[in-house]
Scaffold this active site. Structure first.
Site, PDB file in Angstrom:
ATOM      1  CG  ASN A  84      -2.024  -1.378   1.668  1.00  0.00           C
ATOM      2  OD1 ASN A  84      -2.426  -1.318   0.309  1.00  0.00           O
ATOM      3  ND2 ASN A  84      -1.807  -1.324   2.663  1.00  0.00           N
ATOM      4  N   GLY A  90      -4.415   2.611   2.273  1.00  0.00           N
ATOM      5  CA  GLY A  90      -4.252   1.836   2.959  1.00  0.00           C
ATOM      6  C   GLY A  90      -3.017   1.719   4.158  1.00  0.00           C
ATOM      7  CG  HIS A  95      10.786   0.746   6.926  1.00  0.00           C
ATOM      8  ND1 HIS A  95      11.567   0.691   7.494  1.00  0.00           N
ATOM      9  CD2 HIS A  95      11.211  -0.126   5.843  1.00  0.00           C
ATOM     10  CE1 HIS A  95      13.068   0.660   6.521  1.00  0.00           C
ATOM     11  NE2 HIS A  95      12.170  -0.273   5.813  1.00  0.00           N
ATOM     12  CG  HIS A  97       5.051  -2.517   4.596  1.00  0.00           C
ATOM     13  ND1 HIS A  97       4.416  -1.082   4.198  1.00  0.00           N
ATOM     14  CD2 HIS A  97       3.885  -2.659   4.938  1.00  0.00           C
ATOM     15  CE1 HIS A  97       3.649  -0.442   5.043  1.00  0.00           C
ATOM     16  NE2 HIS A  97       3.058  -1.517   5.135  1.00  0.00           N
TER      17      HIS A  97
END
Ligand code: 5GP
Ligand code: ZN
Length: 110
Positions: A84, A90, A95, A97
Site C-alpha cells: 500500500n 491504506g 517504511h 513493506h
C-alpha cells in the site's frame, strides 16, 4: 528517524522473524488479516513504493527473489503479495513493506 519498521530492523522492537538476510527482513504481521500474514521489508528505509528509485530498485528486486522461498517455508503455494502506498491506499507504516497473505481463499481485490 522515528520509524516503526526501522526500529524492528534495529531490534528495538521485537518481531517474529520468518526470514532474514543482510538486505531483507520478513516477520509475522502483529494483526493478521489472513491465517498467514507476513511482512517483507528492505532493511534500508524507503518510505513506500513511490520512493523506489534506480538506486534502490535492487533491494526491491531482492525482496521478490526471496519471496518464493519465504512462501515455501510457510507452506504457501497460493498467496497474495501487496503493498500500500499512501494513506488513501491504506498505508499506515511509512517504511516500504510487502504483505504476503495466504492460508485461505482470498477474495477479489477491492
Ligand atoms: P499497511 O497498513 O501500512 O499496509 O501495513 C502495516 C502493517 O503493519 C499492518 O498490517 C499492521 O498490522 C502491521 N503492524 C503495525 N505495527 C506492527 C508491529 O509493531 N509489529 C508487527 N509485526 N506488525 C505491525
Ligand atoms: Zn524505516
Amino acid at each position: 528517524m522515528d520509524c516503526l519498521f526501522c526500529k524492528i530492523v534495529n531490534g528495538e522492537i521485537p518481531n517474529k522473524t520468518v526470514y532474514e538476510d543482510d538486505r531483507v527482513l520478513a516477520f509475522y504481521d502483529i494483526d493478521p488479516k489472513a491465517p498467514v500474514h507476513v511482512l517483507v521489508i528492505p532493511k534500508v528505509h524507503l518510505s513506500g513504493a513511490a520512493a523506489v528509485t534506480v538506486d534502490t530498485a535492487a533491494d526491491v528486486a531482492h525482496i521478490f527473489e526471496v519471496i518464493p522461498q519465504i512462501a515455501k517455508s510457510l507452506d504457501l503455494t497460493d498467496f497474495r503479495v501487496v503493498t500500500n502506498n499512501g494513506p488513501d491506499a491504506g498505508q499506515t507504516v511509512g517504511h516500504l513493506h510487502f504483505h504476503i497473505l495466504g492460508g485461505r481463499v482470498l477474495g477479489e481485490m477491492g
